[in-house]
Design a protein around this motif. Structure first.
Motif, PDB file in Angstrom:
ATOM      1  N   VAL A   1     -15.743  16.139 -57.170  1.00 51.36           N
ATOM      2  CA  VAL A   1     -16.609  17.249 -56.804  1.00 51.36           C
ATOM      3  C   VAL A   1     -16.188  17.775 -55.441  1.00 51.36           C
ATOM      4  O   VAL A   1     -15.493  17.105 -54.671  1.00 51.36           O
ATOM      5  CB  VAL A   1     -18.099  16.832 -56.766  1.00 51.36           C
ATOM      6  CG1 VAL A   1     -18.580  16.409 -58.132  1.00 51.36           C
ATOM      7  CG2 VAL A   1     -18.331  15.723 -55.752  1.00 51.36           C
ATOM      8  N   MET A   2     -16.612  18.995 -55.152  1.00 54.97           N
ATOM      9  CA  MET A   2     -16.394  19.605 -53.848  1.00 54.97           C
ATOM     10  C   MET A   2     -17.685  20.287 -53.424  1.00 54.97           C
ATOM     11  O   MET A   2     -18.558  20.579 -54.244  1.00 54.97           O
ATOM     12  CB  MET A   2     -15.243  20.609 -53.901  1.00 54.97           C
ATOM     13  CG  MET A   2     -15.423  21.711 -54.923  1.00 54.97           C
ATOM     14  SD  MET A   2     -13.966  22.773 -55.033  1.00 54.97           S
ATOM     15  CE  MET A   2     -14.478  23.913 -56.323  1.00 54.97           C
ATOM     16  N   ASP A   3     -17.822  20.531 -52.151  1.00 53.41           N
ATOM     17  CA  ASP A   3     -19.012  21.171 -51.622  1.00 53.41           C
ATOM     18  C   ASP A   3     -19.075  22.622 -52.070  1.00 53.41           C
ATOM     19  O   ASP A   3     -18.066  23.331 -52.056  1.00 53.41           O
ATOM     20  CB  ASP A   3     -19.038  21.100 -50.097  1.00 53.41           C
ATOM     21  CG  ASP A   3     -19.205  19.679 -49.592  1.00 53.41           C
ATOM     22  OD1 ASP A   3     -18.683  19.377 -48.505  1.00 53.41           O
ATOM     23  OD2 ASP A   3     -19.859  18.876 -50.282  1.00 53.41           O
ATOM     24  N   ARG A   4     -20.255  23.057 -52.451  1.00 51.33           N
ATOM     25  CA  ARG A   4     -20.468  24.437 -52.841  1.00 51.33           C
ATOM     26  C   ARG A   4     -21.070  25.178 -51.654  1.00 51.33           C
ATOM     27  O   ARG A   4     -22.129  24.808 -51.147  1.00 51.33           O
ATOM     28  CB  ARG A   4     -21.402  24.524 -54.036  1.00 51.33           C
ATOM     29  CG  ARG A   4     -21.554  25.943 -54.592  1.00 51.33           C
ATOM     30  CD  ARG A   4     -22.712  26.051 -55.562  1.00 51.33           C
ATOM     31  NE  ARG A   4     -22.693  25.019 -56.563  1.00 51.33           N
ATOM     32  CZ  ARG A   4     -23.666  24.818 -57.429  1.00 51.33           C
ATOM     33  NH1 ARG A   4     -24.754  25.587 -57.385  1.00 51.33           N
ATOM     34  NH2 ARG A   4     -23.591  23.853 -58.320  1.00 51.33           N
ATOM     35  N   ILE A   5     -20.402  26.229 -51.218  1.00 46.72           N
ATOM     36  CA  ILE A   5     -20.865  27.019 -50.080  1.00 46.72           C
ATOM     37  C   ILE A   5     -21.801  28.087 -50.590  1.00 46.72           C
ATOM     38  O   ILE A   5     -21.411  28.932 -51.408  1.00 46.72           O
ATOM     39  CB  ILE A   5     -19.688  27.658 -49.322  1.00 46.72           C
ATOM     40  CG1 ILE A   5     -18.724  26.567 -48.846  1.00 46.72           C
ATOM     41  CG2 ILE A   5     -20.181  28.490 -48.164  1.00 46.72           C
ATOM     42  CD1 ILE A   5     -17.477  27.099 -48.186  1.00 46.72           C
TER      43      ILE A   5
END
Length: 478
Positions: free
Chosen positions: A269-273
Motif C-alpha cells: 500500500v501507499m499513502d493516499r494524498i
C-alpha cells in the motif's frame, strides 16, 4: 473479427469464413457482435442479416459452453438450473484454519479466482500466505489435498516460520497425515523479466506435473515498482506498465480457471494524498485578492478613482489568471452594492470585453462521481465517513490492477497505546510500541458480500506461534 480468436480460441471459423473478412474490415468486436442489433451490423458490414444472425447465435453458444452454463453439454446440466446443493458441491475453498476468518470469507479463499491480500508492513500478509501454504495440503473441506507453489519477489520462503506454525497450530496436532514442507515448491524472481518468464513458461509446467492447488505471489508490486519507477519516470511508462499488468492478470486468471486452483497475491500500500478544493469552498482567497485597509471597501479591484491605469490592468490580469476550479464556484466580479461605476472602470470593463471569451465550462461533476470518492470503495480504506483522510491507504499498481483481481482482502492495523503496551529502548532511550490490533476486511469478492464501512463487520485477529487466530468478543471486552 478483431478479437474472436483471443476470446474464443477454439471457435470453428470455417463455416463463417466468408463473413470474417468483412467483419475484420469493419472492426467489429465480439462484444459488438453480441450487443448490437442485427440490422445495425448489416448496415455496417453490408452482409446478409440471416448469416449474421447465425454467426451471433454460434458465438453466444460457444461462450455458454466455455463458461459451463450451456444446456447442450452432454452429461452436464446447466449451471443456471442447478440446485443450491449442487453448486455447493462444486465449490471448493482453502481454509485459514480459523473459524471466524473462514466465516467472513465464505469458507475460505476460493479456487478458480485471483485473490489479493493487501495491507501495510506488519499487518500479517505473510502470515496469511504461509498459513494457506499448509492448509491447501489438507483434505476437503479445509483444503484441496494438493501441493502449493510459492513465488517470491522479495524475501525467500521462510521455512523456519513454516515449521514453527506446523508444530504450534492446534489444528495439526490430531491429524494422522500432517502437511509437510516437501509439498511446498518455491522459486525467486529478482526482476520483472524473470518473473514474466517463470509465470508464462515454468509455472504452467509445474502445475500440470505436480497438480498444484495454490499459487502464491509475494509480492505482486515489488518488481513493477522497481522497473517502472526508476528515476521518477512512472508517468512516461504508465501505458507500458498497464499493458504488462493486464497481461499478467489474464495469465493468472487463466491458470486459476483452467486448473481449478487458487491464486493468491500479496500487495503493498501507499499513502493516499487527499485532494484539496480550490476557490471559495476552501476558504482561501484567490490569487487576485488585493490587500485593503480598514476604511476602504473590500473589493477585488482597487478603487478606480484613486488608481492608475496600470493598477487596473494588473488587477484585470490577476483576475483572468484565477484557478478554473475556483471560477466554477464564483460568478463574474460585481461592484459592491451602492457603488457607482466610474468612467475609468467602464473603460477597463470595455477593454476586457474586447478579449475573446473562453468557451463555457461544463458544470462540475457531483462529488459521488469523482474518482477520489469512488476509489475508497475498492481500496479498503476511506469508506468510513468519519475516518481521518490523512491516514488513507491505497493498494499499489492503481485501478488497472484492481480490475484484474476477483477478490480483495485488506488487512488493517492500528497501534495500541498505553503504559502496559510500550517498551523502553535502553540504547536509544526512546519507547517502542509492543502491541498492534489487526483486522481482516473483505473489500470485494465474487462469493461473499463485502464488509461494512470502516471496521464494521471486520474480523479482529492476532498473530501467534501457530499462525492467525481471531479474537473473540468476550476477550475484546476484557
Amino acid at each position: 473479427m478483431t478479437d474472436l480468436s483471443r476470446v474464443l480460441p477454439g471457435f470453428p471459423t470455417a463455416p463463417y469464413a466468408r463473413l470474417l473478412p468483412a467483419l475484420e474490415n469493419s472492426k467489429v468486436t465480439t462484444a459488438e457482435l453480441l450487443t448490437l442489433d442485427i440490422a445495425d451490423l448489416g448496415k455496417r458490414t453490408k452482409l446478409p442479416l440471416l448469416d449474421l444472425k447465425r454467426l451471433c447465435n454460434a458465438v453466444l453458444e460457444a461462450l455458454h459452453v466455455d463458461l459451463g452454463v450451456s444446456e447442450k453439454q452432454p452429461g452436464k446440466p446447466s449451471a443456471l438450473k442447478q440446485t443450491a446443493s449442487g453448486l455447493a458441491q462444486r465449490w471448493s475453498t482453502i481454509s485459514t484454519l480459523d473459524e471466524s476468518l473462514d466465516r467472513a470469507l465464505g469458507g475460505g479463499v476460493p479456487t478458480g479466482y485471483v485473490t489479493e491480500i493487501v495491507g501495510e508492513s506488519g499487518a500479517g500478509k505473510t502470515q496469511f500466505l504461509l498459513t494457506m501454504l499448509l492448509a491447501v495440503q489438507l483434505p476437503p473441506p479445509h483444503g484441496l489435498g494438493r501441493p502449493a507453489l510459492y513465488i517470491s519477489t522479495e524475501a525467500p520462503l521462510s521455512t523456519k516460520r513454516l515449521a514453527q506454525m506446523l508444530n504450534s497450530n492446534p489444528f495439526f496436532k490430531d491429524l494422522d497425515k500432517k502437511p509437510t514442507l516437501d509439498r511446498i515448491m518455491s522459486t525467486a524472481t529478482p526482476d520483472l523479466e524473470s518473473q514474466e518468464h517463470i509465470l508464462q513458461y515454468q509455472v504452467p509446467v509445474q502445475v500440470e506435473r505436480y497438480n498444484v492447488g495454490l499459487i502464491v505471489l509475494d509480492s505482486v508490486a515489488a518488481n513493477y515498482r522497481a522497473e517502472y519507477e526508476r528515476g521518477g519516470s512512472l508517468g512516461s511508462n504508465m501505458a507500458a506498465r498497464s499493458a504488462d499488468l493486464i497481461r499478467m492478470g489474464h495469465l493468472l486468471h487463466d491458470l486459476a480457471r483452467r486448473h481449478n486452483l487458487a491464486v493468491v497475491v500479496a500487495n503493498q500500500v501507499m499513502d493516499r494524498i487527499p485532494s484539496s478544493t480550490n476557490g471559495s469552498n476552501s476558504g482561501t482567497p484567490g490569487i487576485f485578492a488585493i490587500k485593503t485597509s480598514a476604511d476602504t471597501p473590500k473589493s477585488p479591484l482597487p478603487d478606480a478613482a484613486h488608481s492608475t491605469t496600470t493598477e487596473l490592468i494588473a488587477a484585470s490580469v490577476r483576475m483572468t489568471q484565477d484557478s478554473p476550479l475556483a471560477s466554477r464556484s464564483r460568478g463574474p466580479w460585481q461592484p459592491p452594492p451602492g457603488a457607482e461605476p466610474t468612467s475609468s472602470l467602464a473603460d477597463m470593463v470595455d477593454m476586457r470585453s474586447s478579449m475573446p471569451e473562453p468557451p463555457p465550462e461544463d458544470p462540475p461533476a457531483p462529488p459521488s462521481l469523482l474518482f477520489d470518492h469512488q476509489n475508497r470503495w475498492v481500496t479498503g480504506w476511506g469508506d468510513d465517513p468519519y475516518a481521518d483522510p490523512n491516514n488513507f491507504k491505497t493498494p499499489t499498481l492503481g485501478l488497472v490492477w484492481s480490475t484484474q483481481v476477483a477478490a480483495r482482502i485488506a488487512l488493517l492495523k492500528r497501534p495500541v497505546y498505553g503504559r502496559k503496551d510500550v517498551i523502553e529502548d535502553e540504547e536509544t532511550g526512546g519507547v517502542a510500541l509492543r502491541h498492534w490490533r489487526r483486522w481482516m476486511k473483505v473489500v470485494f469478492a465474487p462469493h461473499v458480500p463485502g464488509t461494512g464501512q470502516g471496521l464494521d463487520g471486520a474480523v479482529e485477529f492476532e498473530v501467534n506461534m501457530g499462525g492467525l487466530k481471531s479474537i473473540e468478543k468476550d476477550k475484546k471486552k476484557e
